[in-house]
Design a protein around this motif. Sequence first.
Motif, short mmCIF file in Angstrom:
data_model
loop_
_atom_site.label_atom_id
_atom_site.label_comp_id
_atom_site.label_asym_id
_atom_site.label_seq_id
_atom_site.Cartn_x
_atom_site.Cartn_y
_atom_site.Cartn_z
N MET A 1 0.84 -1.19 0.00
CA MET A 1 0.00 0.00 0.00
C MET A 1 0.88 1.25 0.00
N ALA A 2 0.51 2.27 -0.73
CA ALA A 2 1.26 3.53 -0.66
C ALA A 2 1.06 4.12 0.74
N ASP A 3 1.22 5.39 0.87
CA ASP A 3 1.17 6.02 2.18
C ASP A 3 -0.25 6.36 2.64
N ARG A 4 -1.19 5.59 2.27
CA ARG A 4 -2.58 5.94 2.56
C ARG A 4 -3.01 5.32 3.88
N LYS A 5 -3.60 6.15 4.75
CA LYS A 5 -4.08 5.59 6.02
C LYS A 5 -5.43 4.92 5.77
N PRO A 6 -5.56 3.64 6.10
CA PRO A 6 -6.85 2.99 5.84
C PRO A 6 -7.98 3.66 6.63
N ILE A 7 -9.17 3.55 6.09
CA ILE A 7 -10.34 4.09 6.79
C ILE A 7 -11.44 3.02 6.83
N ILE A 8 -11.86 2.72 8.03
CA ILE A 8 -12.94 1.74 8.24
C ILE A 8 -14.18 2.53 8.67
N SER A 9 -15.26 2.41 7.90
CA SER A 9 -16.46 3.21 8.15
C SER A 9 -17.63 2.30 8.47
N GLY A 10 -18.34 2.65 9.54
CA GLY A 10 -19.53 1.87 9.92
C GLY A 10 -20.79 2.59 9.46
N ASN A 11 -21.48 1.97 8.51
CA ASN A 11 -22.74 2.52 8.00
C ASN A 11 -23.88 1.82 8.74
N TRP A 12 -24.46 2.54 9.69
CA TRP A 12 -25.49 1.91 10.54
C TRP A 12 -26.85 1.83 9.84
N LYS A 13 -26.96 2.45 8.68
CA LYS A 13 -28.23 2.48 7.94
C LYS A 13 -29.36 2.91 8.88
N MET A 14 -30.57 2.34 8.73
CA MET A 14 -31.69 2.77 9.58
C MET A 14 -31.82 1.82 10.77
N HIS A 15 -30.73 1.80 11.57
CA HIS A 15 -30.70 0.96 12.77
C HIS A 15 -30.20 1.81 13.94
N LEU A 16 -30.63 1.45 15.13
CA LEU A 16 -30.17 2.00 16.41
C LEU A 16 -30.76 3.39 16.70
N ASN A 17 -31.53 3.46 17.77
CA ASN A 17 -31.99 4.78 18.23
C ASN A 17 -30.85 5.45 19.00
N HIS A 18 -31.07 6.66 19.50
CA HIS A 18 -29.92 7.38 20.07
C HIS A 18 -29.42 6.77 21.37
N PHE A 19 -30.27 6.04 22.10
CA PHE A 19 -29.77 5.35 23.30
C PHE A 19 -28.86 4.19 22.89
N GLU A 20 -29.32 3.45 21.88
CA GLU A 20 -28.53 2.30 21.40
C GLU A 20 -27.22 2.78 20.76
N ALA A 21 -27.30 3.93 20.11
CA ALA A 21 -26.10 4.50 19.49
C ALA A 21 -25.05 4.81 20.55
N LEU A 22 -25.51 5.43 21.63
CA LEU A 22 -24.61 5.79 22.73
C LEU A 22 -23.92 4.54 23.29
N LYS A 23 -24.70 3.50 23.47
CA LYS A 23 -24.16 2.24 24.03
C LYS A 23 -23.09 1.67 23.08
N LEU A 24 -23.40 1.67 21.78
CA LEU A 24 -22.44 1.10 20.83
C LEU A 24 -21.14 1.91 20.83
N VAL A 25 -21.26 3.23 20.85
CA VAL A 25 -20.05 4.06 20.82
C VAL A 25 -19.22 3.80 22.09
N GLN A 26 -19.90 3.69 23.23
CA GLN A 26 -19.15 3.43 24.47
C GLN A 26 -18.47 2.06 24.43
N GLU A 27 -19.17 1.07 23.91
CA GLU A 27 -18.55 -0.27 23.80
C GLU A 27 -17.33 -0.22 22.87
N LEU A 28 -17.48 0.49 21.78
CA LEU A 28 -16.34 0.61 20.85
C LEU A 28 -15.15 1.29 21.53
N SER A 29 -15.46 2.26 22.37
CA SER A 29 -14.36 3.00 23.01
C SER A 29 -13.56 2.11 23.96
N TYR A 30 -14.19 1.05 24.48
CA TYR A 30 -13.44 0.12 25.34
C TYR A 30 -12.60 -0.85 24.52
#
Length: 259
Positions: A1-30
């Motif tokens: 690969m050249a000097d490109r930093k990979p990017i991984i993107s999560g497309n949640w589509k029409m899933h997860l309300n804002h409470f569920e979103a918060l939980k997922l982000v916190q889990e990811l942070s751990y």
Amino acid sequence: MADRKPIISGNWKMHLNHFEALKLVQELSYLITEDDVDAVDISLHPPFTDIRTVQTVLEADKLPFHLGAQHCHFEEKGAFTGEVAPSMLAKLNVGYVIVGHSERREVFGESDEMINKKVLAILAAGMLPILCCGETLEEREAGEAESKIARQVTAGMASVNAEQAADMVIAYEPIWAIGTGRTASAEDAQAMCAAVRSTVAGLYGDEVAQSVRIQYGGSVKPVNAHELMTQPDIDGALVGGAALEADSFARIAQFRLSE
Ligand code: PEP
């Protein structure tokens, strides 16, 4: 690969309300470490109703994920019921906006012309587009895959200048692989991402083409991420289903740790 930093993107589509979103982000942070984000950019693309909540937790807890959106309109304001302007997203510190996803093209009838207007509007608002392209199974079987993506990329990038183009992300997503559990072989995905890069080279020259990041999308899972992500022209992944669960998304983001 050249000097490109990979990017991984999560497309949640029409899933997860804002409470569920918060939980997922916190889990990811751990699960995701500083070393991970030094090696890989990670963008999260929640539904509109979750964006403010996700922004707040990212900023309050200084979490190293980029905030993304799945869609926007190309106009700045006006009588467009239900739509959201690029500047509204930029105001929430959204950095990346998915544009031209096959679901938007097929279900909502978005044309190449509309997609190009959105790409230009997203760039004008100071965000980066993740421009999607990809062929149907019929087009692949008819030998039209490369010409289809070349057409979509060329149309989507019309009037984008070279400096802007160099920072863009393009996602190659074979439509038959999205949400189906079928993945393109690493060899086919590499060949198509190389074709995307050569289309960009034809439009802007080699330097810009070497700088653009090209994602593969279509049933990326922890089990296939390493093989796909280590192909020379694949610089990351656009992930749907597997992005809804912290453990699977984190393991995809940590693809470099597995063999
Ligand atoms: C997508 O949403 O762009 C996608 C590739 O979905 P999945 O990973 O579920 O196939």
